[in-house]
Design a protein around this motif. Structure first.
Motif, PDB file in Angstrom:
ATOM      1  N   LEU A  12      -4.905  -0.823   1.848  1.00 49.79           N
ATOM      2  CA  LEU A  12      -3.919  -1.743   1.376  1.00 49.79           C
ATOM      3  C   LEU A  12      -3.337  -1.337   0.006  1.00 49.79           C
ATOM      4  O   LEU A  12      -2.215  -1.669  -0.261  1.00 49.79           O
ATOM      5  CB  LEU A  12      -4.897  -3.267   1.112  1.00 49.79           C
ATOM      6  N   SER A  13      -4.054  -0.658  -0.731  1.00 51.74           N
ATOM      7  CA  SER A  13      -3.479  -0.249  -2.027  1.00 51.74           C
ATOM      8  C   SER A  13      -2.201   0.731  -1.551  1.00 51.74           C
ATOM      9  O   SER A  13      -1.509   0.808  -2.351  1.00 51.74           O
ATOM     10  CB  SER A  13      -4.396   0.577  -2.816  1.00 51.74           C
ATOM     11  N   VAL A  14      -2.628   1.760  -0.941  1.00 55.44           N
ATOM     12  CA  VAL A  14      -1.709   2.612  -0.298  1.00 55.44           C
ATOM     13  C   VAL A  14      -0.326   1.919   0.228  1.00 55.44           C
ATOM     14  O   VAL A  14       0.636   2.372  -0.076  1.00 55.44           O
ATOM     15  CB  VAL A  14      -2.310   3.886   0.725  1.00 55.44           C
ATOM     16  N   LEU A  15      -0.760   1.183   1.025  1.00 57.09           N
ATOM     17  CA  LEU A  15       0.408   0.369   1.855  1.00 57.09           C
ATOM     18  C   LEU A  15       1.581  -0.131   0.806  1.00 57.09           C
ATOM     19  O   LEU A  15       2.617  -0.180   0.665  1.00 57.09           O
ATOM     20  CB  LEU A  15       0.033  -0.730   2.881  1.00 57.09           C
ATOM     21  N   ALA A  16       0.707  -0.977  -0.316  1.00 57.55           N
ATOM     22  CA  ALA A  16       1.597  -1.644  -1.191  1.00 57.55           C
ATOM     23  C   ALA A  16       2.177  -0.713  -2.082  1.00 57.55           C
ATOM     24  O   ALA A  16       3.324  -0.953  -2.290  1.00 57.55           O
ATOM     25  CB  ALA A  16       0.323  -2.625  -2.299  1.00 57.55           C
ATOM     26  N   VAL A  17       1.590   0.373  -2.681  1.00 54.34           N
ATOM     27  CA  VAL A  17       2.215   1.217  -3.423  1.00 54.34           C
ATOM     28  C   VAL A  17       3.371   1.917  -2.809  1.00 54.34           C
ATOM     29  O   VAL A  17       4.505   1.894  -3.157  1.00 54.34           O
ATOM     30  CB  VAL A  17       1.205   2.313  -4.031  1.00 54.34           C
ATOM     31  N   VAL A  18       3.454   2.324  -1.318  1.00 55.64           N
ATOM     32  CA  VAL A  18       4.331   2.806  -0.947  1.00 55.64           C
ATOM     33  C   VAL A  18       5.533   1.713  -0.656  1.00 55.64           C
ATOM     34  O   VAL A  18       6.838   2.055  -0.648  1.00 55.64           O
ATOM     35  CB  VAL A  18       3.933   3.229   0.685  1.00 55.64           C
ATOM     36  N   LEU A  19       5.215   0.527  -0.215  1.00 60.19           N
ATOM     37  CA  LEU A  19       6.128  -0.420   0.214  1.00 60.19           C
ATOM     38  C   LEU A  19       6.949  -0.914  -1.177  1.00 60.19           C
ATOM     39  O   LEU A  19       8.281  -1.005  -1.126  1.00 60.19           O
ATOM     40  CB  LEU A  19       5.366  -1.707   0.612  1.00 60.19           C
ATOM     41  N   TYR A  20       6.578  -0.871  -2.448  1.00 64.26           N
ATOM     42  CA  TYR A  20       7.027  -1.326  -3.496  1.00 64.26           C
ATOM     43  C   TYR A  20       7.118  -0.333  -4.525  1.00 64.26           C
ATOM     44  O   TYR A  20       7.605  -0.803  -5.829  1.00 64.26           O
ATOM     45  CB  TYR A  20       6.019  -2.401  -4.084  1.00 64.26           C
ATOM     46  N   VAL A  95     -11.430 -14.030   5.827  1.00 68.43           N
ATOM     47  CA  VAL A  95     -11.738 -13.924   7.097  1.00 68.43           C
ATOM     48  C   VAL A  95     -12.923 -13.480   7.386  1.00 68.43           C
ATOM     49  O   VAL A  95     -13.584 -13.975   8.313  1.00 68.43           O
ATOM     50  CB  VAL A  95     -10.602 -13.104   7.863  1.00 68.43           C
ATOM     51  N   ILE A  96     -13.582 -12.474   6.615  1.00 71.41           N
ATOM     52  CA  ILE A  96     -14.998 -12.108   6.867  1.00 71.41           C
ATOM     53  C   ILE A  96     -15.884 -13.353   6.531  1.00 71.41           C
ATOM     54  O   ILE A  96     -16.883 -13.610   7.240  1.00 71.41           O
ATOM     55  CB  ILE A  96     -15.559 -11.120   5.936  1.00 71.41           C
ATOM     56  N   ALA A  97     -15.750 -14.089   5.518  1.00 71.41           N
ATOM     57  CA  ALA A  97     -16.489 -15.443   5.011  1.00 71.41           C
ATOM     58  C   ALA A  97     -16.400 -16.234   6.188  1.00 71.41           C
ATOM     59  O   ALA A  97     -17.345 -16.988   6.611  1.00 71.41           O
ATOM     60  CB  ALA A  97     -16.085 -15.872   3.845  1.00 71.41           C
ATOM     61  N   THR A  98     -15.213 -16.479   6.864  1.00 72.00           N
ATOM     62  CA  THR A  98     -15.055 -17.325   7.936  1.00 72.00           C
ATOM     63  C   THR A  98     -15.925 -17.081   9.323  1.00 72.00           C
ATOM     64  O   THR A  98     -16.608 -17.811   9.804  1.00 72.00           O
ATOM     65  CB  THR A  98     -13.475 -17.642   8.311  1.00 72.00           C
ATOM     66  N   PHE A  99     -15.673 -15.880   9.378  1.00 69.52           N
ATOM     67  CA  PHE A  99     -16.705 -15.549  10.744  1.00 69.52           C
ATOM     68  C   PHE A  99     -18.435 -15.589  10.317  1.00 69.52           C
ATOM     69  O   PHE A  99     -19.225 -15.397  11.244  1.00 69.52           O
ATOM     70  CB  PHE A  99     -16.344 -14.088  10.997  1.00 69.52           C
ATOM     71  N   ARG A 100     -18.794 -15.778   9.103  1.00 70.90           N
ATOM     72  CA  ARG A 100     -20.174 -16.023   8.796  1.00 70.90           C
ATOM     73  C   ARG A 100     -20.461 -17.489   8.819  1.00 70.90           C
ATOM     74  O   ARG A 100     -21.593 -17.850   8.486  1.00 70.90           O
ATOM     75  CB  ARG A 100     -20.290 -15.354   7.427  1.00 70.90           C
ATOM     76  N   THR A 101     -19.369 -18.393   8.873  1.00 71.12           N
ATOM     77  CA  THR A 101     -19.905 -19.979   9.145  1.00 71.12           C
ATOM     78  C   THR A 101     -20.794 -20.164  10.181  1.00 71.12           C
ATOM     79  O   THR A 101     -20.578 -19.650  11.332  1.00 71.12           O
ATOM     80  CB  THR A 101     -18.395 -20.644   8.960  1.00 71.12           C
ATOM     81  N   PHE A 118     -11.970  -6.192  12.299  1.00 72.13           N
ATOM     82  CA  PHE A 118     -10.619  -5.760  12.897  1.00 72.13           C
ATOM     83  C   PHE A 118      -9.821  -7.058  12.412  1.00 72.13           C
ATOM     84  O   PHE A 118      -8.746  -6.621  11.988  1.00 72.13           O
ATOM     85  CB  PHE A 118     -10.783  -5.688  14.413  1.00 72.13           C
ATOM     86  N   LEU A 119     -10.132  -8.253  12.696  1.00 75.26           N
ATOM     87  CA  LEU A 119      -9.331  -9.365  12.340  1.00 75.26           C
ATOM     88  C   LEU A 119      -8.830  -9.107  11.010  1.00 75.26           C
ATOM     89  O   LEU A 119      -7.782  -9.746  10.580  1.00 75.26           O
ATOM     90  CB  LEU A 119      -9.839 -10.435  12.984  1.00 75.26           C
ATOM     91  N   ALA A 120      -9.767  -9.254  10.240  1.00 80.92           N
ATOM     92  CA  ALA A 120      -9.722  -9.125   8.727  1.00 80.92           C
ATOM     93  C   ALA A 120      -8.743  -8.232   8.118  1.00 80.92           C
ATOM     94  O   ALA A 120      -8.105  -8.540   7.354  1.00 80.92           O
ATOM     95  CB  ALA A 120     -10.963  -9.036   7.832  1.00 80.92           C
ATOM     96  N   LEU A 121      -8.969  -6.989   8.697  1.00 82.12           N
ATOM     97  CA  LEU A 121      -8.046  -5.748   8.351  1.00 82.12           C
ATOM     98  C   LEU A 121      -6.816  -6.053   8.736  1.00 82.12           C
ATOM     99  O   LEU A 121      -5.814  -5.984   7.952  1.00 82.12           O
ATOM    100  CB  LEU A 121      -8.717  -4.538   8.884  1.00 82.12           C
ATOM    101  N   MET A 122      -6.560  -6.524   9.894  1.00 83.17           N
ATOM    102  CA  MET A 122      -5.052  -6.872  10.501  1.00 83.17           C
ATOM    103  C   MET A 122      -4.489  -7.977   9.646  1.00 83.17           C
ATOM    104  O   MET A 122      -3.461  -7.880   9.387  1.00 83.17           O
ATOM    105  CB  MET A 122      -5.165  -7.205  11.935  1.00 83.17           C
ATOM    106  N   ALA A 123      -5.408  -9.173   9.304  1.00 77.95           N
ATOM    107  CA  ALA A 123      -4.758 -10.096   8.497  1.00 77.95           C
ATOM    108  C   ALA A 123      -4.353  -9.804   7.159  1.00 77.95           C
ATOM    109  O   ALA A 123      -3.363  -9.974   6.549  1.00 77.95           O
ATOM    110  CB  ALA A 123      -5.811 -11.244   8.434  1.00 77.95           C
TER     111      ALA A 123
END
Length: 202
Positions: A12-20, A95-101, A118-123
């Motif tokens: 996420l850090s790499v993506l954000a820095v590259v984008l902005y 998302v991770i916490a939601t899957f633990r409910t 996978f879903l948490a990463l994609m989100a």
């Protein structure tokens, strides 16, 4: 896999820095003058004690930026990008916490942990790269929205973890205090945060 949070943080850090990266030296625009560069309130941190006002934390963050780097826009943009990265991490945690409910556990999803990751990463990636975020990240005055989002998500994630926690009493109390303090902080950043109690109930 213990390295998963680190992988997500780096991605996420790499993506954000590259984008902005191209926005890090952008000038003050639109309402930036009224809220930042021409705002006398920010010139003295003494103006922020005692705490007061519905958007207190937002203005305090601008004042701290000014104290550290004056009107150099790089510092303001950098803080906005960091807040955006933290928000992406909180989306992942939500998302991770939601899957633990209990409801998700009863769903008996095959390979639930891998699906959750996978879903948490994609989100979180989608949150970081989605074009509508550009205004909140690249436009300095719109830190109102991104900072409120940070406290909003932190409160929601902490509340869910408090409800699910099987740890000691001190840990559970700490989670509840973080959830409550973050809710108050969100409401002292931008008015949209008053929807938080409704979201928690839902």
């Amino acid at each position: 896999m213990k390295l998963r949070p680190l992988i997500v943080f780096v991605a996420l850090s790499v993506l954000a820095v590259v984008l902005y990266s191209s926005a890090l030296h952008g000038p003050f625009i639109f309402d930036d003058g009224m809220y930042i560069s021409k705002n006398p309130l920010l010139k003295n941190l003494g103006n922020f004690w005692p705490p007061s006002g519905p958007r207190y934390l937002r203005y305090l963050s601008f004042a701290l930026n000014f104290r550290l780097g004056g009107l150099d826009t790089f510092g303001f943009h950098l803080v906005n990008v960091i807040i955006h990265i933290v928000n992406g991490l909180l989306v992942y945690a939500l998302v991770i916490a939601t899957f633990r409910t209990p409801w998700m556990e009863r769903a008996e999803i095959e390979a639930r942990e891998r699906v959750a990751f996978f879903l948490a990463l994609m989100a979180s990636v989608f949150f970081i790269v989605y074009p509508v975020q550009t205004q909140a990240v690249a436009y300095m005055a719109q830190r109102f929205a991104s900072l409120a989002t940070l406290f909003y998500l932190l409160s929601l994630v902490s509340y869910i973890r408090w409800r699910l926690s099987s740890g000691g009493k001190a840990f559970k109390v700490s989670l509840y205090i973080v959830a409550l303090a973050s809710a108050i902080a969100a409401q002292n950043t931008k008015e949209i945060s008053f929807t938080l109690p409704v979201m928690i109930v839902l």
